[in-house]
Structure formats: structure tokens, C-alpha cells
Design an enzyme around this catalytic site. Structure first.
Site, PDB file in Angstrom:
ATOM      1  N   GLY A 120      -9.048  -6.602   8.810  1.00 16.62           N
ATOM      2  CA  GLY A 120      -8.144  -5.857   9.430  1.00 16.62           C
ATOM      3  C   GLY A 120      -7.978  -6.592  10.675  1.00 16.62           C
ATOM      4  O   GLY A 120      -7.069  -7.567  10.970  1.00 16.62           O
ATOM      5  N   ARG A 121      -8.539  -6.423  11.743  1.00 18.03           N
ATOM      6  CA  ARG A 121      -8.467  -6.682  13.026  1.00 18.03           C
ATOM      7  C   ARG A 121      -8.837  -8.402  13.559  1.00 18.03           C
ATOM      8  O   ARG A 121      -7.742  -8.319  14.099  1.00 18.03           O
ATOM      9  CB  ARG A 121      -9.418  -5.638  14.149  1.00 18.03           C
TER      10      ARG A 121
ATOM     11  N   ARG B  56      -7.722   1.691  -3.314  1.00 19.09           N
ATOM     12  CA  ARG B  56      -8.637   2.200  -1.823  1.00 19.09           C
ATOM     13  C   ARG B  56      -9.082   3.497  -2.038  1.00 19.09           C
ATOM     14  O   ARG B  56      -7.945   4.017  -1.263  1.00 19.09           O
ATOM     15  CB  ARG B  56      -7.251   1.636  -1.049  1.00 19.09           C
TER      16      ARG B  56
ATOM     17  N   GLN C 202       0.983  -0.838  -0.031  1.00 19.82           N
ATOM     18  CA  GLN C 202       0.420   0.072   0.572  1.00 19.82           C
ATOM     19  C   GLN C 202       0.708   0.936  -0.041  1.00 19.82           C
ATOM     20  O   GLN C 202       1.843   1.427   0.940  1.00 19.82           O
ATOM     21  CB  GLN C 202      -1.011   0.025   1.333  1.00 19.82           C
TER      22      GLN C 202
ATOM     23  N   TYR D  58      -5.881  11.181   3.944  1.00 19.57           N
ATOM     24  CA  TYR D  58      -4.648  11.118   3.578  1.00 19.57           C
ATOM     25  C   TYR D  58      -4.559  12.044   1.908  1.00 19.57           C
ATOM     26  O   TYR D  58      -5.792  12.827   2.273  1.00 19.57           O
ATOM     27  CB  TYR D  58      -3.705  10.089   4.086  1.00 19.57           C
TER      28      TYR D  58
HETATM   29  C1  LIG Z   1      -4.034  -1.281  13.218  1.00 22.02           C
HETATM   30  C2  LIG Z   1      -4.686  -0.653  12.140  1.00 22.02           C
HETATM   31  C3  LIG Z   1      -4.193  -0.545  11.977  1.00 22.02           C
HETATM   32  C4  LIG Z   1      -4.881   0.436  10.066  1.00 22.02           C
HETATM   33  N1  LIG Z   1      -3.987   0.636   8.964  1.00 22.02           N
HETATM   34  C5  LIG Z   1      -3.996   0.803   8.101  1.00 22.02           C
HETATM   35  C6  LIG Z   1      -3.426   1.061   6.734  1.00 22.02           C
HETATM   36  O1  LIG Z   1      -2.607   1.413   6.558  1.00 22.02           O
HETATM   37  N2  LIG Z   1      -4.436   1.559   5.938  1.00 22.02           N
HETATM   38  C7  LIG Z   1      -5.524   1.978   5.684  1.00 22.02           C
HETATM   39  O2  LIG Z   1      -5.860   1.803   4.317  1.00 22.02           O
HETATM   40  N3  LIG Z   1      -6.356   1.509   6.524  1.00 22.02           N
HETATM   41  C8  LIG Z   1      -5.381   1.271   7.227  1.00 22.02           C
HETATM   42  N4  LIG Z   1      -6.205   0.951   8.928  1.00 22.02           N
HETATM   43  C9  LIG Z   1      -7.742   0.295   8.375  1.00 22.02           C
HETATM   44  C10 LIG Z   1      -7.935  -1.653   8.570  1.00 22.02           C
HETATM   45  O3  LIG Z   1      -7.390  -1.631   7.085  1.00 22.02           O
HETATM   46  C11 LIG Z   1      -9.776  -1.770   7.773  1.00 22.02           C
HETATM   47  O4  LIG Z   1     -10.297  -1.042   7.240  1.00 22.02           O
HETATM   48  C12 LIG Z   1     -10.400  -1.161   9.609  1.00 22.02           C
HETATM   49  O5  LIG Z   1      -9.543  -1.880  10.740  1.00 22.02           O
HETATM   50  C13 LIG Z   1     -11.860  -1.697   9.936  1.00 22.02           C
HETATM   51  O6  LIG Z   1     -11.703  -3.891   9.281  1.00 22.02           O
HETATM   52  P1  LIG Z   1     -11.576  -4.419  10.468  1.00 22.02           P
HETATM   53  O7  LIG Z   1     -13.048  -4.209  11.141  1.00 22.02           O
HETATM   54  O8  LIG Z   1     -12.087  -6.031   9.878  1.00 22.02           O
HETATM   55  O9  LIG Z   1     -10.764  -4.193  11.450  1.00 22.02           O
HETATM   56  C14 LIG Z   1      -5.741   0.088  10.112  1.00 22.02           C
HETATM   57  C15 LIG Z   1      -6.210  -0.185  11.155  1.00 22.02           C
HETATM   58  C16 LIG Z   1      -5.980  -0.996  12.188  1.00 22.02           C
HETATM   59  C17 LIG Z   1      -7.253  -0.939  13.115  1.00 22.02           C
END
Ligand SMILES: Cc1cc2nc3c(=O)[nH]c(=O)nc-3n(C[C@H](O)[C@H](O)[C@H](O)COP(=O)(O)O)c2cc1C
Length: 370
Positions: free
Chosen positions: A328-329, A233, A100, A186
Site C-alpha cells: 500500500g504505502r 479481500r 475494488q 465496511y
Molecule cells: C491512504 C490509504 C488508503 C487506503 N485505501 C484502501 C482502500 O480503498 N481499500 C482497501 O481495501 N484498503 C485500503 N487501504 C489499506 C491498504 O490497502 C493496505 O492494506 C494498508 O495500507 C496496509 O498495507 P501497507 O502497510 O503496505 O501500506 C488504504 C491504506 C492507505 C494508507
């Protein structure tokens, strides 16, 4: 039943065995000095190589593009070399990995900027958010963000070429493709959304003008990587970092239609029910309509992320809402997530206190299912 998630799908030249992808996750554990991936980072990604596709943590395309402590870069040869150990580990374990590409724009701090200058943005408007910096004792602390400086058109052109060079570097580091981060408030999102872009030149004002930078970046990155190795994205209606657009249906409808110009690997949208990492109980009720609209507009593969669990993810794919789901999480806490979903096994719980920064704890010590 999670059968729909376990059907193969093609993205660009790649045939994915299933539809459980790993969402990009910033973990703020890059090696210092130099913001270079470490052997521990490579191990973390290798543990998660059973994802249909790994999207790496956001990776800055230039020193100016950095906004948080200890995030990795992809703008010099040391970083290219260090990322190669990540791609090698993932490939050895049978995985597929896209990097990314990230420029934070105004969500930064002079301590990251060349010459300790002000962060850059479409317009000199402050961010209603904080960023994570390193203090004089070397500790990470949350800090307010100063009012940024507005970019000149010449400086915008330099950023486009930084994206292009970063894509070239990512491929040199063995990445299978790149994802352009155009969401979460961003730089590219700051240009897109009407409330952060008050420019009156070719990069501001009308929807076409506000979309121009993203489309120039896509064109430059596609020229380097080939469209089939590029994903984008977006976070339409996302409110993270103060985003807001007066006409989101029209703005994002235009952008998605414009992206159809290229046979991209995929489009990746984040459900607005999650703002950053927090569930937003008051998310915009127009979202379901907008996703249906964008789904119908987009000609390629659609990935969705944000608040999914195995059942809702399967339902989203089975109903045609999405082709792939990025977790993500759940992926952060479950290195073997696809297997756990397929076999209906219990999931480990993520620990937010170890999301950003720190050591192996909460990073490479989440167990796989026995
Ligand atoms: C610890 C953490 C770091 C994240 N870093 C990014 C990132 O670097 N780039 C991005 O587009 N989204 C980032 N996100 C958003 C996640 O990609 C994702 O969209 C978000 O956590 C929701 O998905 P989930 O409910 O499956 O966690 C981050 C989320 C978390 C929790």
C-alpha cells in the site's frame, strides 16, 4: 535477496511476471461533480503500471455505498467512460488492473445518501469511527457517523444487484477484473462480524447466515465477470471501524472454505498488525495461527498485505505464507516499486498529509528512481 518475489505467478487467465502487487488505496481525488476519475488519476495509475497487478482504490457501487468525500463511483455511464481512460493508460504501459468494488454500509453520512437519509447496515448499531465529508464551504472535514438503519431483506437484494451491475460496469470500463472489498469494517464485513450484526433473519445469527451476503455478492459478481476475474479481500481479526468477531477462526474458516466453491482469481487477506493505516502493536496473537489455517483451507492464490517491506515480503513468499504481496504505502510513494525492490534501491517515504484529497502533490509527483 528478493528472488522469490520475482517468480511469475498465474491469477485466473493472467500470467503475472512477478509478485509485487499494488494494494487498493483510497486517495479522494475523483473529479467533481460526479465522482469521476480524471486525467490526473489515470496518470497516477499509469505511473504504477509495473505492478504485477494494480487493485484500484475502493470504488462505490452506488450512491448509497459512498462514505467519504471525493471517492470515485462505478454506477453510471459517465463513471464508466472516465474509468476507461484509467484502464487504457495502464494497459498501454503494460499493466493489469482490477477494480475494488465498495459499499461502506454504516460508515457514511446523510450528506452522501440519496435523499439525505441514514446510512444502511445489518443492524442499527453505531460505528466507533469518523468519516470524511464535505462542509458547506466545500472543505473536507472529519465528522461523526449517525446510527444507521437496518436493511430489509428486499433492500439487501437490491444491493446484491448493485454489485452485479457495478462488476458489469467495471468490465465495460476496460478493467481486467474486480476485487470485492469485504474487509475494513465496511458493509460486507459488518454482516460477517458478530459484533456489528444482530439480525435474527437469514442474514444474521449463525456464521452461515452472517456469511450469506458476501457469498450472494460473490455469486452475482462471478455470474457477470467469471470467477477467474474476481478476487475477494477479507480482514480477519481486523479491528478497524469497530470490527470484532466472537469466533474468528470458525467464521473466517467457514467463509474461506465456502469461497473454494469458485475458482476465484485470488483471495486477499490483510495482516491485522495494521489497523486502517496505523500499526497496531497489540494485534491478536492468534493471527499467525489463523493465517496458517486459512492458507491451508484456501485452494487458490493467496495475496497478503499489511506492513510489508521488501525483505519480509520476500520471506513471506519464499516460506509459502503467501503467493503475492500487495504493497500500500510503499507503492503510493514509489511508482517504480517493483524495480526498486528488485535492484535493492532506496525507497521514497510516503507523506500521510497528502494521502486523502488535494492535488498532484503527494500523488503524481513522487519520483521514479533515475
Ligand atoms: C491512504 C490509504 C488508503 C487506503 N485505501 C484502501 C482502500 O480503498 N481499500 C482497501 O481495501 N484498503 C485500503 N487501504 C489499506 C491498504 O490497502 C493496505 O492494506 C494498508 O495500507 C496496509 O498495507 P501497507 O502497510 O503496505 O501500506 C488504504 C491504506 C492507505 C494508507
Amino acid at each position: 535477496m528478493t528472488d522469490a518475489l520475482f517468480q511469475p505467478v498465474a491469477i485466473g487467465p493472467y500470467r503475472l511476471p512477478h509478485r509485487v502487487a499494488m494494494a487498493p488505496l483510497t486517495r479522494s481525488r475523483a473529479g467533481q461533480p460526479g465522482d469521476v476519475p480524471t486525467a490526473m488519476n489515470a496518470h497516477y495509475y499509469r505511473q504504477r503500471a509495473s505492478a504485477a497487478l494494480i487493485i484500484t482504490e475502493a470504488t462505490q457501487i452506488s450512491p448509497q455505498g459512498q462514505g467519504y468525500a471525493w471517492t470515485p463511483g462505478i454506477y453510471n455511464q459517465d463513471q464508466v467512460h472516465a474509468w476507461r481512460q484509467v484502464s487504457t493508460q495502464v494497459h498501454e504501459a503494460g499493466g493489469l488492473i482490477f477494480m475494488q468494488l465498495w459499499h461502506v454500509g454504516r460508515v457514511s453520512h446523510p450528506s452522501f445518501q440519496p435523499g439525505n437519509g441514514l446510512p444502511v447496515a445489518p443492524s442499527a448499531l453505531p460505528v466507533p469511527g469518523k468519516t470524511f465529508i464535505v462542509d458547506e464551504q466545500g472543505q473536507g472535514v472529519w465528522s461523526d457517523v449517525p446510527v444507521p438503519r437496518a436493511l430489509t431483506t428486499e433492500q439487501i437484494a437490491e444491493i446484491v444487484s448493485d454489485y452485479r451491475q457495478a462488476a458489469r460496469n467495471a468490465l465495460a470500463a476496460g478493467m481486467d477484473g474486480v476485487e470485492i472489498h469485504a474487509g475494513n469494517g465496511y458493509l460486507l464485513d459488518q454482516f460477517i462480524n458478530s459484533n456489528s450484526n444482530q439480525r435474527q433473519d437469514a442474514y444474521g445469527g449463525s456464521i452461515e447466515h452472517r456469511a450469506r451476503l458476501l457469498l450472494e455478492v460473490v455469486e452475482a459478481v462471478v455470474a457477470e465477470a467469471g470467477a477467474e476475474r474476481v478476487g475477494v479481500r477479507l480482514t480477519p481479526m481486523g479491528r478497524f471501524m469497530g470490527m470484532g468477531d466472537e469466533t474468528p477462526e470458525a467464521t473466517f474458516g467457514y467463509i474461506v472454505q465456502a469461497l473454494n466453491r469458485w475458482p476465484l482469481a485470488y483471495l486477499h487477506l490483510v495482516e491485522p498488525a495494521v489497523v486502517g493505516t496505523v500499526k497496531d502493536e497489540n494485534f491478536d496473537p492468534r493471527w499467525d495461527a489463523i493465517i496458517a489455517q486459512l492458507r491451508a483451507t484456501w485452494h487458490g492464490v493467496l495475496m497478503l498485505a499489511g506492513g510489508y517491506d521488501p525483505a519480509t515480503a520476500n520471506q513471506a513468499v519464499a516460506s509459502g505464507r503467501a503467493d503475492l504481496i500487495a504493497f500500500g504505502r510503499p507503492f503510493l510513494a514509489n511508482p517504480d516499486l517493483p524495480r526498486r525492490i528488485r535492484e535493492g534501491l532506496a525507497l521514497n517515504t510516503p507523506d500521510p498529509s497528502t494521502f486523502f484529497g488535494g492535488d498532484q502533490r503527494g500523488y503524481v509527483d513522487y519520483p521514479s528512481h533515475p
